[in-house]
Design a protein around this motif. Structure first.
Motif, PDB file in Angstrom:
ATOM      1  N   CYS A 177      28.368  11.804 -31.118  1.00 58.81           N
ATOM      2  CA  CYS A 177      27.849  10.767 -32.093  1.00 58.81           C
ATOM      3  C   CYS A 177      28.269   9.881 -31.069  1.00 58.81           C
ATOM      4  O   CYS A 177      27.371   8.225 -31.749  1.00 58.81           O
ATOM      5  N   ILE A 178      29.124   9.690 -30.683  1.00 57.60           N
ATOM      6  CA  ILE A 178      29.602   8.078 -30.046  1.00 57.60           C
ATOM      7  C   ILE A 178      29.294   7.318 -28.915  1.00 57.60           C
ATOM      8  O   ILE A 178      27.881   6.068 -28.792  1.00 57.60           O
ATOM      9  N   THR A 179      28.448   8.604 -28.255  1.00 63.32           N
ATOM     10  CA  THR A 179      27.558   8.434 -27.253  1.00 63.32           C
ATOM     11  C   THR A 179      25.788   8.415 -27.493  1.00 63.32           C
ATOM     12  O   THR A 179      24.588   6.838 -27.021  1.00 63.32           O
ATOM     13  N   VAL A 196      14.485   2.191 -33.579  1.00 62.52           N
ATOM     14  CA  VAL A 196      15.464   3.348 -33.193  1.00 62.52           C
ATOM     15  C   VAL A 196      15.480   3.992 -34.681  1.00 62.52           C
ATOM     16  O   VAL A 196      16.480   3.592 -35.371  1.00 62.52           O
ATOM     17  N   TYR A 197      15.697   5.694 -34.469  1.00 61.55           N
ATOM     18  CA  TYR A 197      15.801   6.227 -35.661  1.00 61.55           C
ATOM     19  C   TYR A 197      17.511   7.307 -35.465  1.00 61.55           C
ATOM     20  O   TYR A 197      16.504   8.199 -33.305  1.00 61.55           O
ATOM     21  N   SER A 198      18.185   8.311 -35.902  1.00 62.62           N
ATOM     22  CA  SER A 198      18.784   8.616 -35.056  1.00 62.62           C
ATOM     23  C   SER A 198      19.662   9.563 -35.586  1.00 62.62           C
ATOM     24  O   SER A 198      20.226   8.944 -37.169  1.00 62.62           O
ATOM     25  N   PHE A 199      18.964  11.413 -35.778  1.00 66.73           N
ATOM     26  CA  PHE A 199      18.916  12.280 -36.546  1.00 66.73           C
ATOM     27  C   PHE A 199      20.459  13.132 -36.396  1.00 66.73           C
ATOM     28  O   PHE A 199      20.494  13.754 -35.548  1.00 66.73           O
ATOM     29  N   TYR A 200      21.143  13.101 -37.343  1.00 67.77           N
ATOM     30  CA  TYR A 200      22.842  13.674 -37.054  1.00 67.77           C
ATOM     31  C   TYR A 200      23.301  14.555 -38.283  1.00 67.77           C
ATOM     32  O   TYR A 200      22.343  14.565 -39.546  1.00 67.77           O
ATOM     33  N   MET A 201      23.533  15.237 -37.918  1.00 71.06           N
ATOM     34  CA  MET A 201      24.415  16.166 -39.078  1.00 71.06           C
ATOM     35  C   MET A 201      25.450  15.975 -40.010  1.00 71.06           C
ATOM     36  O   MET A 201      25.139  16.369 -41.354  1.00 71.06           O
ATOM     37  N   ASP A 202      26.109  15.172 -38.954  1.00 71.20           N
ATOM     38  CA  ASP A 202      27.044  14.147 -39.213  1.00 71.20           C
ATOM     39  C   ASP A 202      27.878  13.188 -38.674  1.00 71.20           C
ATOM     40  O   ASP A 202      27.605  13.512 -37.262  1.00 71.20           O
ATOM     41  N   MET A 203      28.661  12.540 -38.868  1.00 76.63           N
ATOM     42  CA  MET A 203      29.059  11.243 -37.674  1.00 76.63           C
ATOM     43  C   MET A 203      30.605  11.637 -37.523  1.00 76.63           C
ATOM     44  O   MET A 203      31.581  11.289 -38.295  1.00 76.63           O
ATOM     45  N   ARG A 204      30.885  11.532 -36.670  1.00 78.41           N
ATOM     46  CA  ARG A 204      32.258  11.747 -36.399  1.00 78.41           C
ATOM     47  C   ARG A 204      32.850  10.671 -35.454  1.00 78.41           C
ATOM     48  O   ARG A 204      32.530  11.378 -33.999  1.00 78.41           O
ATOM     49  N   MET A 205      33.621  10.121 -36.169  1.00 76.92           N
ATOM     50  CA  MET A 205      33.795   8.618 -35.236  1.00 76.92           C
ATOM     51  C   MET A 205      35.260   8.736 -35.197  1.00 76.92           C
ATOM     52  O   MET A 205      35.490   8.038 -35.775  1.00 76.92           O
ATOM     53  N   PHE A 206      35.338   9.221 -34.144  1.00 74.41           N
ATOM     54  CA  PHE A 206      37.250   9.543 -34.431  1.00 74.41           C
ATOM     55  C   PHE A 206      37.845   8.474 -33.797  1.00 74.41           C
ATOM     56  O   PHE A 206      39.240   8.377 -33.944  1.00 74.41           O
ATOM     57  N   GLY A 207      37.565   8.166 -32.891  1.00 76.02           N
ATOM     58  CA  GLY A 207      38.374   7.147 -31.706  1.00 76.02           C
ATOM     59  C   GLY A 207      38.529   5.886 -32.189  1.00 76.02           C
ATOM     60  O   GLY A 207      37.768   5.315 -32.897  1.00 76.02           O
ATOM     61  N   PRO A 208      39.189   5.084 -31.570  1.00 75.77           N
ATOM     62  CA  PRO A 208      39.656   2.911 -31.711  1.00 75.77           C
ATOM     63  C   PRO A 208      37.943   2.726 -31.566  1.00 75.77           C
ATOM     64  O   PRO A 208      37.500   2.122 -30.280  1.00 75.77           O
ATOM     65  N   GLY A 209      37.995   1.872 -32.191  1.00 77.52           N
ATOM     66  CA  GLY A 209      36.495   1.264 -32.270  1.00 77.52           C
ATOM     67  C   GLY A 209      35.374   2.141 -32.252  1.00 77.52           C
ATOM     68  O   GLY A 209      34.498   1.289 -32.220  1.00 77.52           O
TER      69      GLY A 209
END
Length: 339
Positions: A177-179, A196-209
């Motif tokens: 996700c972060i990549t 720019v479009y980003s297709f996702y199931m859900d965004m998992r932003m677990f890390g600092p920043g």
């Protein structure tokens, strides 16, 4: 510890850090790396999330530390098996390296996007992976379609080869996700007027920043995040890519044509894990990643007292986590040798 030696399988960031840490404790090491040079997957990266730090600023100092610590390095070599519960390894030319302990830091493989035929990677001119896009960034040639045009519309698709039972990859790759967010920002930085479009199931932003970079992508760079999977892609007569998807937030089908489709490929277990698992004490998860003795207090230990793990050989991780695990694995190996 005079005359003690640890064999490290893998010369990526975890393997290099393990060698440096062992040297600080007076223990010799041998790094066995299958590629021509040290660095692993980090060799393919231009900038690192979430800080956009150039990859060379992490990789080059680490290489210098490995060189300075005196670790022996065997490149373009691979390990066929671990012998005697960590007291040696057999290389691809059938020679044996004796050891007092073994640290497995052989990393991961990237999911082969060709397996998802519905997206046309390898078939259509302007379907790329994150690895391909990273190469464009690293080489400084600019983002270009196959016929040399600057794209005006770019679509990213998350979770290609992750959380997908159809290709037997049920796990989350964690850093995909972060990549995708990082690369979407880089596209906008180079081509500010691109859509720019980003297709996702859900965004998992677990890390600092990570969450902050995700918000920056939306608020500062106006990247369009669409909750929904792309069902298929096809090539138009002029070489563009037509995609079909569904926006699950509004419940409507979506069709659009873009200049470039980027598949965000996930991490999969390394191909060498299966052969290593034939050693007593080395177990695998159903995903194929190596299973540590205990996920909490023994996450770098195996079922053998002289075999240890570091980095993404056990699960998808970021660079910082891999480095930290390598330090712990080296210390655990040193303690096992001492005992």
């Amino acid at each position: 510890m005079e005359n003690k030696r640890v064999v490290i399988i893998g010369g990526g960031i975890a393997g290099m850090q393990a060698a440096v840490t062992l040297s600080e404790m007076g223990i010799a090491s041998v790094i066995v790396e299958k590629e021509e040079r040290l660095g692993g997957k980090l060799n393919r990266w231009d900038r690192l999330f979430p800080t956009m730090t150039p990859a060379r600023e992490v990789l080059e100092p680490m290489r210098e530390r490995v060189s300075a610590c005196g670790a022996e390095v065997l490149t373009s070599r691979s390990v066929l098996s671990i012998e005697d519960e960590g007291r040696g390894v057999v290389l691809d030319d059938r020679t044996r390296l004796d050891a007092d302990a073994v640290i497995v830091a052989s990393g991961f493989d990237l999911f082969p996007a060709e397996m998802k035929e519905e997206y046309g990677y390898g078939l259509y001119d302007n379907v790329y992976t994150t690895v391909d896009l990273e190469r464009m960034f690293r080489e400084g040639t600019g983002i270009r379609t196959r016929d040399g045009r600057r794209p005006s519309t770019v679509a990213f698709l998350h979770c290609v080869g992750s959380r997908d039972e159809k290709v037997n990859q049920r796990h989350c790759s964690r850093v995909c996700c972060i990549t995708g967010v990082k690369q979407a920002i880089e596209v906008k930085q180079e081509i500010p007027d691109a859509e720019v479009y980003s297709f996702y199931m859900d965004m998992r932003m677990f890390g600092p920043g990570y969450e902050e970079l995700y918000r920056q992508a939306q608020q500062q760079y106006n990247i369009h995040f669409v909750r929904g999977r792309i069902s298929e892609a096809s090539q138009t007569i002029d070489g563009r890519v037509q995609i079909k998807a569904e926006d699950t937030l509004i419940g409507l089908p979506l069709r659009m044509t873009v200049d470039m489709l980027v598949l965000i490929v996930g991490m999969k277990a390394g191909a060498s894990n299966m052969s290593l698992s034939r050693c007593c004490g080395v177990a695998l998860y159903p995903s194929g990643f190596v299973k540590p003795l205990d996920q909490f207090a023994g996450n770098v230990r195996s079922g053998s007292e002289r075999i240890f793990y570091a980095g993404t050989v056990t699960a998808p991780k970021n660079i910082g986590e891999s480095i930290n695990e390598a330090v712990v694995a080296a210390r655990e190996a040193a303690r096992a040798i001492k005992e």
